[in-house]
Design a protein around this motif. Structure first.
Motif, PDB file in Angstrom:
ATOM      1  N   GLN A 154       6.658   8.530 -10.292  1.00  0.00           N
ATOM      2  CA  GLN A 154       6.017   8.021  -9.080  1.00  0.00           C
ATOM      3  C   GLN A 154       6.608   6.658  -8.754  1.00  0.00           C
ATOM      4  O   GLN A 154       6.845   5.845  -9.650  1.00  0.00           O
ATOM      5  N   ASP A 155       6.843   6.427  -7.478  1.00  0.00           N
ATOM      6  CA  ASP A 155       7.407   5.172  -7.022  1.00  0.00           C
ATOM      7  C   ASP A 155       6.683   4.768  -5.736  1.00  0.00           C
ATOM      8  O   ASP A 155       6.120   5.622  -5.042  1.00  0.00           O
ATOM      9  N   GLU A 156       6.707   3.482  -5.434  1.00  0.00           N
ATOM     10  CA  GLU A 156       6.027   2.981  -4.244  1.00  0.00           C
ATOM     11  C   GLU A 156       6.912   1.938  -3.593  1.00  0.00           C
ATOM     12  O   GLU A 156       7.436   1.054  -4.269  1.00  0.00           O
ATOM     13  N   GLU A 157       7.117   2.056  -2.286  1.00  0.00           N
ATOM     14  CA  GLU A 157       7.973   1.135  -1.542  1.00  0.00           C
ATOM     15  C   GLU A 157       7.198   0.597  -0.341  1.00  0.00           C
ATOM     16  O   GLU A 157       6.496   1.345   0.339  1.00  0.00           O
ATOM     17  N   ILE A 158       7.335  -0.688  -0.093  1.00  0.00           N
ATOM     18  CA  ILE A 158       6.747  -1.307   1.090  1.00  0.00           C
ATOM     19  C   ILE A 158       7.888  -1.563   2.071  1.00  0.00           C
ATOM     20  O   ILE A 158       8.920  -2.138   1.703  1.00  0.00           O
ATOM     21  N   PHE A 159       7.713  -1.120   3.290  1.00  0.00           N
ATOM     22  CA  PHE A 159       8.776  -1.274   4.278  1.00  0.00           C
ATOM     23  C   PHE A 159       8.173  -1.612   5.633  1.00  0.00           C
ATOM     24  O   PHE A 159       6.969  -1.513   5.847  1.00  0.00           O
ATOM     25  N   SER A 160       9.043  -2.028   6.544  1.00  0.00           N
ATOM     26  CA  SER A 160       8.631  -2.320   7.923  1.00  0.00           C
ATOM     27  C   SER A 160       9.777  -1.925   8.855  1.00  0.00           C
ATOM     28  O   SER A 160      10.904  -1.711   8.415  1.00  0.00           O
ATOM     29  N   PHE A 161       9.442  -1.828  10.137  1.00  0.00           N
ATOM     30  CA  PHE A 161      10.430  -1.470  11.151  1.00  0.00           C
ATOM     31  C   PHE A 161      10.768  -2.709  11.977  1.00  0.00           C
ATOM     32  O   PHE A 161       9.890  -3.495  12.322  1.00  0.00           O
ATOM     33  N   LYS A 162      12.060  -2.845  12.310  1.00  0.00           N
ATOM     34  CA  LYS A 162      12.478  -3.907  13.228  1.00  0.00           C
ATOM     35  C   LYS A 162      12.350  -3.383  14.655  1.00  0.00           C
ATOM     36  O   LYS A 162      12.029  -2.216  14.880  1.00  0.00           O
ATOM     37  N   GLU A 163      12.629  -4.243  15.604  1.00  0.00           N
ATOM     38  CA  GLU A 163      12.532  -3.840  17.008  1.00  0.00           C
ATOM     39  C   GLU A 163      13.554  -2.776  17.382  1.00  0.00           C
ATOM     40  O   GLU A 163      13.319  -1.964  18.273  1.00  0.00           O
ATOM     41  N   ASP A 164      14.704  -2.770  16.677  1.00  0.00           N
ATOM     42  CA  ASP A 164      15.721  -1.758  16.965  1.00  0.00           C
ATOM     43  C   ASP A 164      15.513  -0.499  16.116  1.00  0.00           C
ATOM     44  O   ASP A 164      16.411   0.322  15.983  1.00  0.00           O
ATOM     45  N   PHE A 165      14.319  -0.357  15.534  1.00  0.00           N
ATOM     46  CA  PHE A 165      13.891   0.797  14.738  1.00  0.00           C
ATOM     47  C   PHE A 165      14.688   0.993  13.453  1.00  0.00           C
ATOM     48  O   PHE A 165      14.802   2.103  12.947  1.00  0.00           O
ATOM     49  N   GLY A 177       0.274  -0.488   5.539  1.00  0.00           N
ATOM     50  CA  GLY A 177       0.276  -1.522   4.512  1.00  0.00           C
ATOM     51  C   GLY A 177      -0.799  -2.554   4.737  1.00  0.00           C
ATOM     52  O   GLY A 177      -1.682  -2.417   5.600  1.00  0.00           O
ATOM     53  N   MET A 178      -0.730  -3.650   3.978  1.00  0.00           N
ATOM     54  CA  MET A 178      -1.723  -4.727   4.068  1.00  0.00           C
ATOM     55  C   MET A 178      -1.570  -5.515   5.368  1.00  0.00           C
ATOM     56  O   MET A 178      -2.549  -5.876   6.003  1.00  0.00           O
ATOM     57  N   LYS A 179      -0.329  -5.765   5.748  1.00  0.00           N
ATOM     58  CA  LYS A 179      -0.080  -6.484   6.996  1.00  0.00           C
ATOM     59  C   LYS A 179       0.073  -5.465   8.116  1.00  0.00           C
ATOM     60  O   LYS A 179       0.340  -4.288   7.882  1.00  0.00           O
ATOM     61  N   GLY A 180      -0.018  -5.922   9.337  1.00  0.00           N
ATOM     62  CA  GLY A 180       0.017  -5.019  10.481  1.00  0.00           C
ATOM     63  C   GLY A 180       1.343  -4.311  10.690  1.00  0.00           C
ATOM     64  O   GLY A 180       1.390  -3.170  11.119  1.00  0.00           O
ATOM     65  N   ASP A 181       2.459  -4.970  10.363  1.00  0.00           N
ATOM     66  CA  ASP A 181       3.758  -4.373  10.608  1.00  0.00           C
ATOM     67  C   ASP A 181       4.332  -3.675   9.367  1.00  0.00           C
ATOM     68  O   ASP A 181       5.446  -3.173   9.396  1.00  0.00           O
ATOM     69  N   GLU A 182       3.600  -3.632   8.282  1.00  0.00           N
ATOM     70  CA  GLU A 182       4.078  -3.021   7.035  1.00  0.00           C
ATOM     71  C   GLU A 182       3.547  -1.607   6.879  1.00  0.00           C
ATOM     72  O   GLU A 182       2.508  -1.248   7.427  1.00  0.00           O
ATOM     73  N   ALA A 183       4.277  -0.837   6.093  1.00  0.00           N
ATOM     74  CA  ALA A 183       3.834   0.502   5.715  1.00  0.00           C
ATOM     75  C   ALA A 183       4.201   0.706   4.243  1.00  0.00           C
ATOM     76  O   ALA A 183       5.118   0.076   3.724  1.00  0.00           O
ATOM     77  N   VAL A 184       3.461   1.586   3.585  1.00  0.00           N
ATOM     78  CA  VAL A 184       3.693   1.875   2.164  1.00  0.00           C
ATOM     79  C   VAL A 184       4.078   3.338   2.019  1.00  0.00           C
ATOM     80  O   VAL A 184       3.392   4.223   2.554  1.00  0.00           O
ATOM     81  N   ALA A 185       5.179   3.583   1.327  1.00  0.00           N
ATOM     82  CA  ALA A 185       5.625   4.952   1.052  1.00  0.00           C
ATOM     83  C   ALA A 185       5.417   5.218  -0.430  1.00  0.00           C
ATOM     84  O   ALA A 185       5.983   4.539  -1.280  1.00  0.00           O
ATOM     85  N   GLN A 218      10.929  -4.125   1.951  1.00  0.00           N
ATOM     86  CA  GLN A 218      10.576  -5.511   1.667  1.00  0.00           C
ATOM     87  C   GLN A 218      10.571  -5.802   0.170  1.00  0.00           C
ATOM     88  O   GLN A 218      11.139  -6.779  -0.264  1.00  0.00           O
ATOM     89  N   ASN A 219       9.911  -4.986  -0.626  1.00  0.00           N
ATOM     90  CA  ASN A 219       9.921  -5.209  -2.074  1.00  0.00           C
ATOM     91  C   ASN A 219       9.579  -3.908  -2.781  1.00  0.00           C
ATOM     92  O   ASN A 219       9.136  -2.941  -2.153  1.00  0.00           O
ATOM     93  N   ARG A 220       9.756  -3.919  -4.066  1.00  0.00           N
ATOM     94  CA  ARG A 220       9.484  -2.719  -4.866  1.00  0.00           C
ATOM     95  C   ARG A 220       8.528  -3.085  -5.996  1.00  0.00           C
ATOM     96  O   ARG A 220       8.950  -3.394  -7.101  1.00  0.00           O
ATOM     97  N   PRO A 221       7.241  -3.064  -5.720  1.00  0.00           N
ATOM     98  CA  PRO A 221       6.278  -3.461  -6.754  1.00  0.00           C
ATOM     99  C   PRO A 221       6.150  -2.449  -7.871  1.00  0.00           C
ATOM    100  O   PRO A 221       5.655  -2.763  -8.941  1.00  0.00           O
TER     101      PRO A 221
END
Length: 146
Positions: free
Chosen positions: A44-55, A23-31, A60-63
């Motif tokens: 087609q759909d797009e989701e932005i997500f991140s992982f916590k320390e406990d995996f 993703g745009m930020k270091g801890d984000e990813a885009v699916a 985060q949001n659904r643009p």
């Protein structure tokens, strides 16, 4: 991990494909999710997500929800019947008139019986050979130039 041709073939046969990218930020990813229904419709759909320390995964949001609405309006704009000079749809009164109309090739029971049963005065062709007829019993095709 696999060759592009192999991945492309699997993606072509699959009904759902999920592509994960940073993703745009270091801890984000885009699916990016692509779903194909049996009717051939592609969603087609797009989701932005991140992982916590406990995996655990945190969405985060659904643009893409705005994108779905935009594609619906684009589909309406691409309506091929929108700019026609004639009407393809029937109103209720036109539909009722169409249903009451008797088609020329559909016969009623009375008309069928009249056509199938010959009564008095029905036409018949009777052939009576005369003396000028040249019919040979042994060779009926004698008059043909074969």
């Amino acid at each position: 991990m696999h060759q592009r041709g192999t991945v492309g073939s699997v993606c072509h046969m699959a009904t759902s494909v999920i592509t994960v990218a940073p993703g745009m930020k270091g801890d984000e990813a885009v699916a990016k999710i692509t779903k194909r229904s049996k009717s051939g419709k592609v969603m087609q759909d797009e989701e932005i997500f991140s992982f916590k320390e406990d995996f655990t995964v945190v969405v985060q949001n659904r643009p893409s929800q705005l994108g779905v609405k935009q594609t619906e309006t684009e589909e309406r704009e691409k309506d091929p019947t929108a700019k026609l000079t004639f009407n393809l749809r029937l109103s209720d009164t036109e539909r009722e008139a169409k249903e009451k109309l008797a088609l020329p090739f559909v016969f009623s029971k009375e008309k069928k019986t009249a056509l199938l049963h010959s009564g008095r005065g029905s036409g018949r062709i009777l052939y009576e050979p005369d003396a000028n007829d040249d019919y040979d019993q042994e060779d009926p095709d004698d008059d043909l130039d074969v």
